[in-house]
Scaffold this motif. Sequence first.
Motif, PDB file in Angstrom:
ATOM      1  N   TRP A 103       0.807  -1.231   0.000  1.00  0.00           N
ATOM      2  CA  TRP A 103       0.000   0.000   0.000  1.00  0.00           C
ATOM      3  C   TRP A 103       0.832   1.268   0.000  1.00  0.00           C
ATOM      4  CZ3 TRP A 103      -5.054   0.264   3.364  1.00  0.00           C
ATOM      5  CH2 TRP A 103      -6.005  -0.612   2.827  1.00  0.00           C
ATOM      6  N   PHE A 104       1.953   1.270   0.742  1.00  0.00           N
ATOM      7  CA  PHE A 104       2.631   2.546   1.002  1.00  0.00           C
ATOM      8  C   PHE A 104       4.137   2.506   0.766  1.00  0.00           C
ATOM      9  CE2 PHE A 104      -1.051   2.688   4.013  1.00  0.00           C
ATOM     10  CZ  PHE A 104      -1.683   3.809   3.495  1.00  0.00           C
ATOM     11  N   GLY A 105       4.709   1.392   0.399  1.00  0.00           N
ATOM     12  CA  GLY A 105       6.166   1.301   0.361  1.00  0.00           C
ATOM     13  C   GLY A 105       6.691   0.878  -0.997  1.00  0.00           C
ATOM     14  N   ALA A 106       7.625  -0.063  -0.978  1.00  0.00           N
ATOM     15  CA  ALA A 106       8.351  -0.452  -2.189  1.00  0.00           C
ATOM     16  C   ALA A 106       7.494  -1.227  -3.184  1.00  0.00           C
ATOM     17  CB  ALA A 106       9.567  -1.288  -1.796  1.00  0.00           C
ATOM     18  N   GLY A 107       6.272  -1.601  -2.775  1.00  0.00           N
ATOM     19  CA  GLY A 107       5.414  -2.375  -3.680  1.00  0.00           C
ATOM     20  C   GLY A 107       4.244  -1.589  -4.236  1.00  0.00           C
ATOM     21  N   VAL A 113       6.242 -10.465  -3.991  1.00  0.00           N
ATOM     22  CA  VAL A 113       6.669 -11.405  -2.942  1.00  0.00           C
ATOM     23  C   VAL A 113       7.725 -10.695  -2.109  1.00  0.00           C
ATOM     24  CG1 VAL A 113       7.708 -13.629  -2.391  1.00  0.00           C
ATOM     25  CG2 VAL A 113       6.195 -13.445  -4.370  1.00  0.00           C
ATOM     26  N   LEU A 114       7.533 -10.685  -0.801  1.00  0.00           N
ATOM     27  CA  LEU A 114       8.506 -10.072   0.108  1.00  0.00           C
ATOM     28  C   LEU A 114       9.116 -11.167   0.975  1.00  0.00           C
ATOM     29  CD1 LEU A 114       8.309  -6.832   2.139  1.00  0.00           C
ATOM     30  CD2 LEU A 114       8.683  -8.978   3.381  1.00  0.00           C
ATOM     31  N   PHE A 115      10.447 -11.131   1.103  1.00  0.00           N
ATOM     32  CA  PHE A 115      11.148 -12.055   1.982  1.00  0.00           C
ATOM     33  C   PHE A 115      11.682 -11.284   3.183  1.00  0.00           C
ATOM     34  CE2 PHE A 115      11.241 -13.969  -2.177  1.00  0.00           C
ATOM     35  CZ  PHE A 115      10.928 -15.292  -1.911  1.00  0.00           C
ATOM     36  N   GLY A 116      11.313 -11.728   4.365  1.00  0.00           N
ATOM     37  CA  GLY A 116      11.851 -11.154   5.595  1.00  0.00           C
ATOM     38  C   GLY A 116      12.924 -12.082   6.134  1.00  0.00           C
ATOM     39  N   LEU A 117      14.168 -11.561   6.177  1.00  0.00           N
ATOM     40  CA  LEU A 117      15.312 -12.356   6.632  1.00  0.00           C
ATOM     41  C   LEU A 117      15.745 -11.901   8.008  1.00  0.00           C
ATOM     42  CD1 LEU A 117      17.790 -12.361   3.602  1.00  0.00           C
ATOM     43  CD2 LEU A 117      16.205 -14.152   4.297  1.00  0.00           C
ATOM     44  N   GLY A 118      16.063 -12.861   8.855  1.00  0.00           N
ATOM     45  CA  GLY A 118      16.541 -12.496  10.190  1.00  0.00           C
ATOM     46  C   GLY A 118      16.735 -13.753  11.003  1.00  0.00           C
ATOM     47  N   ALA A 119      16.110 -13.786  12.189  1.00  0.00           N
ATOM     48  CA  ALA A 119      16.187 -14.980  13.028  1.00  0.00           C
ATOM     49  C   ALA A 119      15.560 -16.178  12.321  1.00  0.00           C
ATOM     50  CB  ALA A 119      15.506 -14.729  14.362  1.00  0.00           C
ATOM     51  N   GLY A 120      14.637 -15.891  11.399  1.00  0.00           N
ATOM     52  CA  GLY A 120      14.058 -16.922  10.537  1.00  0.00           C
ATOM     53  C   GLY A 120      13.975 -16.358   9.130  1.00  0.00           C
ATOM     54  N   ILE A 121      13.268 -17.061   8.250  1.00  0.00           N
ATOM     55  CA  ILE A 121      12.962 -16.511   6.927  1.00  0.00           C
ATOM     56  C   ILE A 121      11.484 -16.802   6.647  1.00  0.00           C
ATOM     57  CG2 ILE A 121      13.940 -18.601   5.836  1.00  0.00           C
ATOM     58  CD1 ILE A 121      14.336 -16.905   3.273  1.00  0.00           C
ATOM     59  N   GLY A 122      10.777 -15.767   6.253  1.00  0.00           N
ATOM     60  CA  GLY A 122       9.367 -15.929   5.911  1.00  0.00           C
ATOM     61  C   GLY A 122       9.068 -15.134   4.660  1.00  0.00           C
ATOM     62  N   ALA A 123       7.986 -15.481   3.984  1.00  0.00           N
ATOM     63  CA  ALA A 123       7.611 -14.760   2.779  1.00  0.00           C
ATOM     64  C   ALA A 123       6.175 -14.270   2.894  1.00  0.00           C
ATOM     65  CB  ALA A 123       7.746 -15.662   1.556  1.00  0.00           C
ATOM     66  N   ILE A 146      10.850  -8.278  -3.061  1.00  0.00           N
ATOM     67  CA  ILE A 146      11.534  -7.427  -2.084  1.00  0.00           C
ATOM     68  C   ILE A 146      12.232  -8.338  -1.086  1.00  0.00           C
ATOM     69  CG2 ILE A 146      11.238  -5.696  -0.260  1.00  0.00           C
ATOM     70  CD1 ILE A 146       8.627  -4.840  -1.733  1.00  0.00           C
ATOM     71  N   VAL A 147      13.520  -8.119  -0.870  1.00  0.00           N
ATOM     72  CA  VAL A 147      14.266  -8.848   0.156  1.00  0.00           C
ATOM     73  C   VAL A 147      14.642  -7.843   1.229  1.00  0.00           C
ATOM     74  CG1 VAL A 147      16.343 -10.183   0.681  1.00  0.00           C
ATOM     75  CG2 VAL A 147      15.181 -10.515  -1.517  1.00  0.00           C
ATOM     76  N   THR A 148      14.196  -8.075   2.454  1.00  0.00           N
ATOM     77  CA  THR A 148      14.466  -7.118   3.524  1.00  0.00           C
ATOM     78  C   THR A 148      14.567  -7.855   4.856  1.00  0.00           C
ATOM     79  OG1 THR A 148      13.778  -4.952   4.379  1.00  0.00           O
ATOM     80  CG2 THR A 148      12.010  -6.531   3.916  1.00  0.00           C
ATOM     81  N   GLY A 149      14.647  -7.119   5.940  1.00  0.00           N
ATOM     82  CA  GLY A 149      14.809  -7.732   7.259  1.00  0.00           C
ATOM     83  C   GLY A 149      16.234  -7.534   7.758  1.00  0.00           C
ATOM     84  N   GLU A 150      16.442  -7.834   9.042  1.00  0.00           N
ATOM     85  CA  GLU A 150      17.754  -7.551   9.649  1.00  0.00           C
ATOM     86  C   GLU A 150      18.865  -8.428   9.086  1.00  0.00           C
ATOM     87  OE1 GLU A 150      15.154  -8.946  11.107  1.00  0.00           O
ATOM     88  OE2 GLU A 150      15.693 -10.257  12.778  1.00  0.00           O
ATOM     89  N   GLY A 151      18.485  -9.471   8.329  1.00  0.00           N
ATOM     90  CA  GLY A 151      19.492 -10.323   7.704  1.00  0.00           C
ATOM     91  C   GLY A 151      19.686 -10.046   6.222  1.00  0.00           C
ATOM     92  N   LEU A 152      19.207  -8.892   5.729  1.00  0.00           N
ATOM     93  CA  LEU A 152      19.238  -8.643   4.272  1.00  0.00           C
ATOM     94  C   LEU A 152      20.650  -8.576   3.711  1.00  0.00           C
ATOM     95  CD1 LEU A 152      20.066  -5.522   3.284  1.00  0.00           C
ATOM     96  CD2 LEU A 152      17.955  -4.978   4.427  1.00  0.00           C
ATOM     97  N   HIS A 195      15.973  -4.305   0.011  1.00  0.00           N
ATOM     98  CA  HIS A 195      15.430  -3.061   0.556  1.00  0.00           C
ATOM     99  C   HIS A 195      15.934  -2.809   1.972  1.00  0.00           C
ATOM    100  CE1 HIS A 195      12.436   0.070  -0.102  1.00  0.00           C
ATOM    101  NE2 HIS A 195      12.213   0.007   1.203  1.00  0.00           N
ATOM    102  N   ASP A 196      16.513  -1.606   2.185  1.00  0.00           N
ATOM    103  CA  ASP A 196      17.048  -1.250   3.505  1.00  0.00           C
ATOM    104  C   ASP A 196      16.000  -1.437   4.597  1.00  0.00           C
ATOM    105  OD1 ASP A 196      19.575  -0.709   2.652  1.00  0.00           O
ATOM    106  OD2 ASP A 196      19.222   1.433   2.357  1.00  0.00           O
ATOM    107  N   PHE A 197      16.475  -1.678   5.803  1.00  0.00           N
ATOM    108  CA  PHE A 197      15.575  -2.131   6.864  1.00  0.00           C
ATOM    109  C   PHE A 197      16.015  -1.603   8.216  1.00  0.00           C
ATOM    110  CE2 PHE A 197      14.919  -5.120  10.324  1.00  0.00           C
ATOM    111  CZ  PHE A 197      13.551  -5.311  10.254  1.00  0.00           C
ATOM    112  N   SER A 198      15.056  -1.278   9.057  1.00  0.00           N
ATOM    113  CA  SER A 198      15.306  -1.150  10.500  1.00  0.00           C
ATOM    114  C   SER A 198      14.122  -1.796  11.218  1.00  0.00           C
ATOM    115  CB  SER A 198      15.451   0.319  10.911  1.00  0.00           C
ATOM    116  OG  SER A 198      14.176   0.897  11.049  1.00  0.00           O
ATOM    117  N   PHE A 199      14.291  -2.130  12.496  1.00  0.00           N
ATOM    118  CA  PHE A 199      13.197  -2.782  13.224  1.00  0.00           C
ATOM    119  C   PHE A 199      11.956  -1.905  13.276  1.00  0.00           C
ATOM    120  CE2 PHE A 199      16.041  -6.103  14.761  1.00  0.00           C
ATOM    121  CZ  PHE A 199      15.175  -7.185  14.672  1.00  0.00           C
ATOM    122  N   ALA A 200      12.165  -0.582  13.180  1.00  0.00           N
ATOM    123  CA  ALA A 200      11.004   0.321  13.167  1.00  0.00           C
ATOM    124  C   ALA A 200      10.127   0.054  11.940  1.00  0.00           C
ATOM    125  CB  ALA A 200      11.472   1.768  13.186  1.00  0.00           C
TER     126      ALA A 200
END
Length: 379
Positions: free
Chosen positions: A203-207, A214-224, A323-329, A359-364
């Motif tokens: 709605w409001f960001g990179a998409g 498809v967005l991938f969140g990388l970090g302690a796990g990986i989810g799509a 989009i690939v993002t998250g603290e493990g990007l 895509h750059d990421f912060s926990f916020a």
Amino acid sequence: MVDSRSEPAWAWPDLHDAQRAVLLEVLINGSASRAELARRTGLSRTSLTRLARDLVELGFLAEGETNAPNGRGRPSEILNLEPSAAQFAGVKLTGEALYAVVTDLQANVIELEEQSLVSRYAPDAVSQIAEIVRGFSASHPRLASVGVCLAGDVEQVRGRSVIVGSHFLGWDNVPLESLVEAETGLPIAMSNDVQALTAAHHWFGAGVGRRSLVLFGLGAGIGAGIVVNDELVRGSHGHPGKVGHIPVRHIGPTCDRGHVGCASAYVTIPAILHNAADTSFERVLERAAAGDRAAQSALDDAGYALGVVVAQLMNVIDPEKVIVTGEGLAVARAGKAAMDIALAEQLDPAFERSEIDVHDFSFADYAWAAAVSAIRRVV
Ligand SMILES: [Zn+2]
């Protein structure tokens, strides 16, 4: 002491479907003339004029002199969103911390707060969320709703969102929506964090403007998270996008579920730390940048596993954008060469490759995404 159960002074009005449709159209697709809005929503000019007047009176839309973003339309007829009409709170919970934001109606962040999580005991976490929301309400009297997201499985049980499992918080069957609503008196939107982030970027960001994503969140796990035909895919049980255990190699390290060589055995931050024999992700990246082969090898394996997972979903969904993002990007950057090899091996040859945005990421960002889920809850 403020009574935590007192009714908020202002509440989001109960819009009917046609009012909501017009507001949503301006919210997502931008300012437009009445004629353009009538065309985009399929409503008659007469209805649109009446609905626009309602929304102006409620303070959600304002007559503007500015042109529409595409430069067409008569300036005097343009209806703009009034971003300050309402505010929304978004909270991201991790096992250690709580990130909270306030946004306006256009999802612009206007306040940001970060706290250590007082305890993982659910009633304590609920009290901490409620305390933050009360603080936000005091300085933003038009706080309309609250979104909360976390890494975990969220299911609808008798119409209410329940955290059926969150590994990082150690939660099973926590009725978080009901608990936070009882403490704040506000409508609550509960989400898995990667699903919330996908919807927010749509709605409001990179998409924005993409009908599939498809967005991938990388970090302690990986989810799509998956958007198809402009709709977030919710799945029949409420948790799609479980890509973490896609097989990558037949030999190699083992994940926490005992699979040999699955994606989670390579691509998550805990897996990278294990494979690089380190305790800090930052240090693994520094070691690799300085030429340490063991560190680079762990990042290459992670990049390759990411490439396999991305290729599999691209083959299945054929999205306009990834989009690939998250603290493990950083895996997608430090392990890019290996990721590209996996993509070349596994993407269907007939496939015209979609854009991949690291895509750059912060926990916020997750707190922002939770606030967007709060917007989606009421609009
Ligand atoms: Zn596995």
